[in-house]
Design a protein around this motif. Structure first.
Motif, short mmCIF file in Angstrom:
data_model
loop_
_atom_site.label_atom_id
_atom_site.label_comp_id
_atom_site.label_asym_id
_atom_site.label_seq_id
_atom_site.Cartn_x
_atom_site.Cartn_y
_atom_site.Cartn_z
N GLY B 159 0.38 -1.20 0.02
CA GLY B 159 0.24 0.19 0.09
C GLY B 159 0.91 0.80 0.10
O GLY B 159 0.13 2.21 0.07
N ARG B 160 2.47 1.31 -0.18
CA ARG B 160 3.00 2.56 -0.12
C ARG B 160 3.00 3.12 -1.46
O ARG B 160 4.67 2.77 -1.86
N THR B 161 2.52 3.42 -1.68
CA THR B 161 3.16 4.06 -3.21
C THR B 161 2.91 5.97 -2.85
O THR B 161 2.92 5.86 -4.69
N THR B 207 1.03 4.62 3.56
CA THR B 207 0.36 5.27 1.81
C THR B 207 1.99 5.96 1.34
O THR B 207 1.90 5.60 0.47
N VAL B 208 2.69 5.89 2.52
CA VAL B 208 3.77 6.30 2.03
C VAL B 208 4.82 5.52 1.89
O VAL B 208 5.83 5.14 3.56
N ALA B 209 5.56 5.87 1.13
CA ALA B 209 7.04 5.06 1.04
C ALA B 209 7.99 5.63 1.41
O ALA B 209 8.99 4.80 1.96
N GLY B 210 7.80 7.26 1.52
CA GLY B 210 8.79 7.15 1.92
C GLY B 210 9.36 8.80 1.47
O GLY B 210 8.23 9.40 1.05
N ILE B 211 10.28 9.33 2.12
CA ILE B 211 10.62 11.72 1.80
C ILE B 211 11.42 11.61 0.67
O ILE B 211 12.64 11.10 1.61
N MET B 212 11.57 12.14 0.03
CA MET B 212 12.12 12.70 -0.23
C MET B 212 13.24 13.23 -0.06
O MET B 212 12.10 15.05 -0.17
N MET B 213 14.96 13.85 0.17
CA MET B 213 14.94 15.10 0.38
C MET B 213 16.30 16.00 0.22
O MET B 213 17.46 15.30 0.02
N THR B 214 16.45 16.83 -0.04
CA THR B 214 18.01 17.64 -0.51
C THR B 214 18.12 17.84 0.37
O THR B 214 17.69 19.38 1.07
N VAL B 233 9.84 10.50 9.89
CA VAL B 233 9.10 9.27 8.67
C VAL B 233 9.05 7.86 8.75
O VAL B 233 8.41 7.08 8.40
N HIS B 234 10.30 7.72 9.94
CA HIS B 234 10.77 6.17 10.20
C HIS B 234 9.02 5.53 11.07
O HIS B 234 9.05 4.59 10.87
N ALA B 235 8.82 6.03 12.10
CA ALA B 235 8.43 5.75 12.79
C ALA B 235 7.24 5.41 12.27
O ALA B 235 6.82 4.73 12.52
N ALA B 236 6.51 5.70 10.92
CA ALA B 236 5.52 6.15 10.13
C ALA B 236 5.66 4.45 9.41
O ALA B 236 4.89 4.45 8.18
N GLY B 237 6.79 4.03 8.94
CA GLY B 237 7.31 3.21 8.27
C GLY B 237 8.05 3.51 6.77
O GLY B 237 8.18 2.75 6.53
N GLY B 238 8.13 4.51 6.54
CA GLY B 238 8.88 4.81 5.73
C GLY B 238 10.30 5.16 5.73
O GLY B 238 10.86 5.17 6.26
#
Lengths: 128, 485, 461
Positions: B159-161, B207-214, B233-238
């Motif tokens: 579901g992480r899309t 639903t979050v796969a992760g975050i992209m950061m600069t 982010v990690h706590a949410a599984g991303g």
């Protein structure tokens, strides 16, 4: 100030609709063309393609921007404006003459969800 | 730089040749191909001699600006000096003739460079493993996101899309996410130019796969809340993805793994000084933490246990193949050489010197150009147009006028957060004298904007060509040479 | 101690810190959480001098073995003209940025325009982009483009005769993009056009990708395919070796909509796999969906001819998640290499390259068949690469070749082996390949005599 014409319907994504015998003629408003700058290309659907209200049906492109077009009404494309293929700048020069597509509407009642010129003027005033 | 008006096609004359090849002494020639499989249309390639071709391309080169001819204050591009020793060793003949499918035993020198460079990138970033296969930064992003998706999918988490991308991100971030089949969710920036925690937190769900950061971000600012972001982010599984485009600010000072990032890419053509080549080839190695190692693309280069030999592996668990062979090896050799030249001590100064130069430029220009965020910057600084001008002089006009002064233009109209963005990244390889000359030119341009705005509006004046008509080019595209009858 | 690429003296640093309002270099990182600052020692080597670097590379270089290349499979050992290498070393090309500032990038823009023209000529298509990363990624981009041109369709067909790395890269991209993909296995060494046409009937196919010359070296006969693909309202892409297009039927002549492939064969050194460059060409009607950079001709403010990057509204920096592709760079310098190469070669040189490769490959082909140790795998027309069935065990054959300093007989599954001959191979080297095969045979017979192998071994049959 952007030009607005009475007797047309308007969408929040800045398309206009003119009704001609149950056919919806669709273009972009003066406000839309001004915010784009010089338009260099119009991506239009082909004849017989289906379009659905609030869904993408094409795009207008300037040199440094692109903006998707959203169908203000649903239906079948009867014709796209071939003149825009050679002269997309028509949308800048006279956005209300430079129509983009003509659609045979599948649900004429949908126009009731669009704005009239007064409502659109108010909508723009809030935007600007 | 002077104007030269030829294309190679204009130099062509029937029967001229520029090659040196033996006559065909074989019994057969390509005429033997069956007629229906043969090319039937004429091939109008130019016919020129070698001296004519060489002179043509040297004349073309003379119309180019380059790092070797002048300073690029180009934000987010890290146009630092490209060492000559890297060019020399990359052309060693012991490497140029190696076929990529040769047995590993016959290319141990190649594989050792690959393996050692991976190890050094791990040391400098804190990651556990790197693949050097991706061809460019955007290709690295795509590869990294594939790893992120496969990580979730292989754990049965389908579901992480969605992927979170700040509104200040490089355009490649959302584009790479879309190619990877992820839906992009934009997160806003605060007035201070940092990720808005209040907007971020509600987005973090299953639903979050992760975050992209600069980090530093495209405003050149360090995301101070990095610990909070990482924890949430990690706590949410991303997973945390680090876009290494701005790594030059941190090289030798901060390692992305220590900020909690799981996956990252580096742009070797930025941080590790391989030449930009007019837009490529680059290289975009991707690094991951220990638990994601098995997902790196194939082929993977490994050290064979105990033997000191290297082998090429095709791990089953990998995201798959993302390149024909093993990446832009020539570029890898140059980055390898750059790291050897720097060594463990000098590498600690890269980031600090780059940051010093950016802050120096920022403080020197802030009276003449609007500085929306006055805080300490990292490797680059962003102005929002001129502080004062007469008429409607824009950032574009400033950029074009700078060309007349012999500097490349800065990055303009990016980031999109401001209307008149001017983004300047001076790098650590420019001397104070060069920076001072640039600052002077920028100030003179600010003066001209008040006294003679037309000078800017019509700039540049002394470049090989002046402003091109881009509307004409895009309305009626002419993309190939049309033979004149 | 100073460092050659850091121009700042202590005095400069002091002055710059003062202006920046910072007390020290460390204080420039006061916005970074303390626990994130790296305090340890980096596990990388100490700085080297240029002399030490040269020694190190001489040593690394000696660990590679320079082999005589009789293998293709997507990377070809063609002749590299000295002038092409020399031109890409020009600092004004080498160290320049992407030509966004057209006024000071006319050199790059002009060669890209020339490149686009030459690739269009070779492939028989209307236009080309400024290059892609490599061949396999250009194939993946072609398929993404096919989907974008056919709007809602989400399925593609690939011929099983494409090079394995092309299939794998396209599979990786499509898998993540959520696209249905079917690989249609080849038949008798060629694309199975009948099966492809059958699959097209479902009308849900966006694009079909087939090779011009396939993984076995066979020049494919694509007659009738374009019509079938177009009837199903899909796009046909042909994966090509552009060097061969001087003599074989072009994607344009087959009626393709897209042409993609690996342009390394245009004289770029093998270089252990890169940098190479992919290409992507299309028909005029699809140009606004073509990914990557494109240069176009226009005029400047004075009416002088000028070149610019154009049709940028397609690209990631404007469209972001709605862009045709995420590609940002191209392999610009390699596009320059190819442009100079094609200028020097011209139509005659490129034909000569093909004649020499064809002649050498056909000579090796017949000599290997004459040994009786091989049979022809498919008996179909080829250019410079061919596939045989080997009666010799493939690993022992490869080893015998390597013992003579030859890389060839690439395994193509089961007992199939492929060879490639370019103009860089001499008659003498071809003789050595045949000798190696004969020697391998002898060696196996010796093992049988010495009871190391069973007398039932297939080789004696």
């Amino acid at each position: 100030m952007s030009k607005i014409i009475d007797g047309l319907f308007y969408s929040e994504s800045h398309e206009w609709v003119k009704l001609e015998d149950g056919i919806a003629v669709i273009g972009i408003t003066d406000f839309a063309q001004k915010s784009m700058g010089s338009i260099v290309y119009v991506d239009m659907p082909d004849e017989d393609d289906e379009v659905s209200r609030n869904e993408e049906f094409g795009a207008v492109e300037s040199v440094k921007a692109a903006s998707d077009l959203y169908a203000p009404v649903s239906g079948t494309v009867m014709e796209h404006n071939g003149e825009l293929e050679d002269d997309p700048g028509l949308l800048n020069r006279d956005p209300y003459a430079g129509w983009i597509i003509k659609v045979r509407m599948s649900d004429p009642a949908e126009t009731s969800e669009l704005m009239d010129s007064a409502a659109y003027a108010e909508f723009l005033a809030r935007q600007e | 730089m002077k104007y030269y008006d030829k294309l190679i096609f204009g130099l062509s004359k029937e029967r001229r040749i520029g090659f040196s090849l033996p006559e065909n002494s074989w019994k057969d020639r390509a005429d033997g191909i069956p007629a229906n499989l043969k090319r039937s249309s004429p091939l109008d390639l130019p016919q020129v001699s070698e001296p004519d071709a060489v002179r043509h391309y040297v004349n073309l080169s003379d119309m180019n600006f380059s790092v070797d001819t002048g300073f690029y204050p180009l934000g987010s591009c890290t146009m630092k000096y490209n060492p000559r020793i890297s060019e020399e060793v990359a052309s060693f003949s012991g490497f140029s003739g190696i076929h990529p499918l040769q047995p590993a035993e016959s290319m141990q020198g190649v594989l050792r460079i690959y393996s050692e460079l991976s190890d050094w990138l791990c040391a400098l970033t804190g990651m556990s493993a790197f693949t050097l296969n991706p061809f460019a930064g955007a290709h690295g992003e795509l590869t990294g996101l594939m790893i992120m998706r496969k990580y979730h999918l292989s754990g049965g988490d389908t579901g992480r899309t969605r992927i979170i991308v700040p509104d200040s991100a490089h355009g490649t971030n959302p584009a790479s996410a879309a190619v990877c089949g992820l839906e992009v969710v934009q997160v806003k920036s605060t007035g201070e130019g940092l990720i808005d925690m209040e907007s971020l937190l509600p987005l973090l769900d299953e639903t979050v796969a992760g975050i992209m950061m600069t980090n530093p971000n495209t405003l050149g600012l360090f995301e101070k809340d990095i610990h909070r972001i990482e924890a949430a982010v990690h706590a949410a599984g991303g997973l945390m993805y680090y876009d290494g485009a701005n790594m030059n600010a941190l090289l030798g000072k901060v390692r992305p793994a220590d900020m909690g990032f799981d996956i990252m890419h580096l742009n070797l053509h930025k941080t590790f000084s391989t030449p930009h080549g007019g837009g490529g080839p680059g290289a975009g190695p991707v690094g991951v933490t220990e638990n994601l190692k098995h997902l790196l693309p194939m082929p993977a280069i490994r050290k064979r246990d105990g033997t000191g030999e290297y082998e090429i592996a095709m791990p089953e668990s990998s995201v798959g193949r993302i390149s024909g062979f093993m990446g832009n090896f020539g570029m890898l050799m140059k980055a390898y050489t750059y790291i050897l030249m720097l060594g463990k001590r000098n590498v600690r100064k890269v980031g600090p010197y780059a940051v010093l130069a950016a802050n120096y430029v920022k403080e020197s220009l802030k009276d003449r150009y609007r500085l929306p965020i006055p805080s300490l910057c990292k490797h680059e600084t962003v102005f929002d147009g001129l502080a004062a001008c007469s008429g409607d002089v824009t950032t574009l006009d400033v950029a074009k006028r700078l060309l007349d002064y012999g500097f490349h233009a800065p990055t303009i109209y990016f980031p999109l957060l401001f209307h008149q963005s001017i983004m300047i990244e001076p790098t650590e390889t420019e001397s104070k004298e060069t920076l001072d000359a640039f600052i002077d030119a920028m100030k003179k341009i600010a003066d001209e904007a008040l006294t003679d705005p037309d000078l800017l509006k019509e700039a540049p004046h002394n470049t090989p060509v002046r402003r091109p008509d881009e509307t004409l080019a895009a309305t009626h595209p002419v993309l190939v040479y049309q033979h004149k009858p | 101690m100073g460092f050659a690429y850091f121009p700042h003296t202590d005095e400069d640093i002091r002055a710059m810190l003062d202006k920046a309002g910072a007390v020290s270099l460390d204080s420039l990182y006061s916005d970074v959480p303390e626990d994130v600052l790296f305090k340890g020692e980096f596990d990388i080597p100490d700085a080297m001098t240029e002399m030490e670097i040269r020694r190190r590379f001489a040593d690394l270089s000696s660990k590679n073995r320079k082999l005589k290349i009789f293998c293709g499979a997507g990377a070809y050992d063609h002749y590299s003209p000295a002038a092409a290498l020399s031109m890409i070393s020009r600092p004004e090309f080498l160290t320049s940025y992407t030509p966004y500032q057209a006024e000071v990038s006319q050199g790059t823009l002009r060669y890209i325009f020339e490149f686009q023209t030459m690739m269009s000529m070779l492939t028989g298509m209307d236009c080309s982009n400024a290059s892609m990363y490599d061949g396999p990624t250009s194939a993946a981009e072609a398929m993404l483009m096919a989907m974008s041109c056919t709007r809602k369709k989400k399925r593609i067909l690939l011929s099983g005769t494409l090079l394995p790395q092309v299939l794998q890269v396209v599979e990786t991209y499509m898998g993540f993009h959520g696209v249905g993909l079917d690989v249609i296995p080849g038949k008798d060494g060629e694309s199975d056009l009948a099966s492809i046409c059958r699959e097209l009937r479902s009308e849900d196919v966006a694009g079909v990708l087939v090779p011009g010359i396939n993984r076995y070296g066979i020049i494919e006969d694509l007659s009738g395919l374009a019509d079938a693909v177009h009837d199903a309202k899909a796009l046909l892409a042909v994966y090509s070796d552009p060097s061969s297009l001087a003599v074989i039927r072009t994607p344009g002549e087959w009626g393709a909509d897209l042409a993609c492939g690996e342009a390394q064969s245009l004289g770029i050194p093998l270089n252990a796999g890169g940098p190479y460059l992919g290409f992507l060409c299309c028909r005029q009607e699809f140009v606004r969906k073509l990914p990557g950079r494109i240069a176009g001709e226009t005029v400047d403010a004075d009416g002088k001819k000028a070149y610019v990057l154009t049709l940028q509204a397609r690209e990631q920096h404007i469209r972001r998640e709605k862009a045709t592709s995420n590609i940002c760079s191209n392999q610009s310098l390699m596009a320059l290499y190819v442009t100079v190469y094609l200028s020097l070669m011209g139509p005659q040189g490129l034909r000569r390259v093909n004649d020499l490769s064809y002649g050498g490959a056909h000579s090796l082909h017949s000599r290997l068949l004459e040994t009786g140790l091989f049979t022809d795998a498919f008996g179909k027309p080829f250019l410079k690469e061919f596939t045989l069935r080997s009666r010799l065990p493939v690993d022992r054959l490869q080893k015998s070749l390597l013992d003579k300093g030859i890389f060839g007989a690439l395994s193509c599954g089961e007992d199939l082996v492929s060879f490639c001959v370019t103009e860089n191979r001499t008659e003498e080297e071809i003789e050595q390949v045949v000798d190696a095969a004969l020697f391998c045979h002898l060696d196996i017979c010796r093992d049988i005599v010495n009871d190391k192998l069973s007398p039932d071994h297939e080789i004696l049959r």
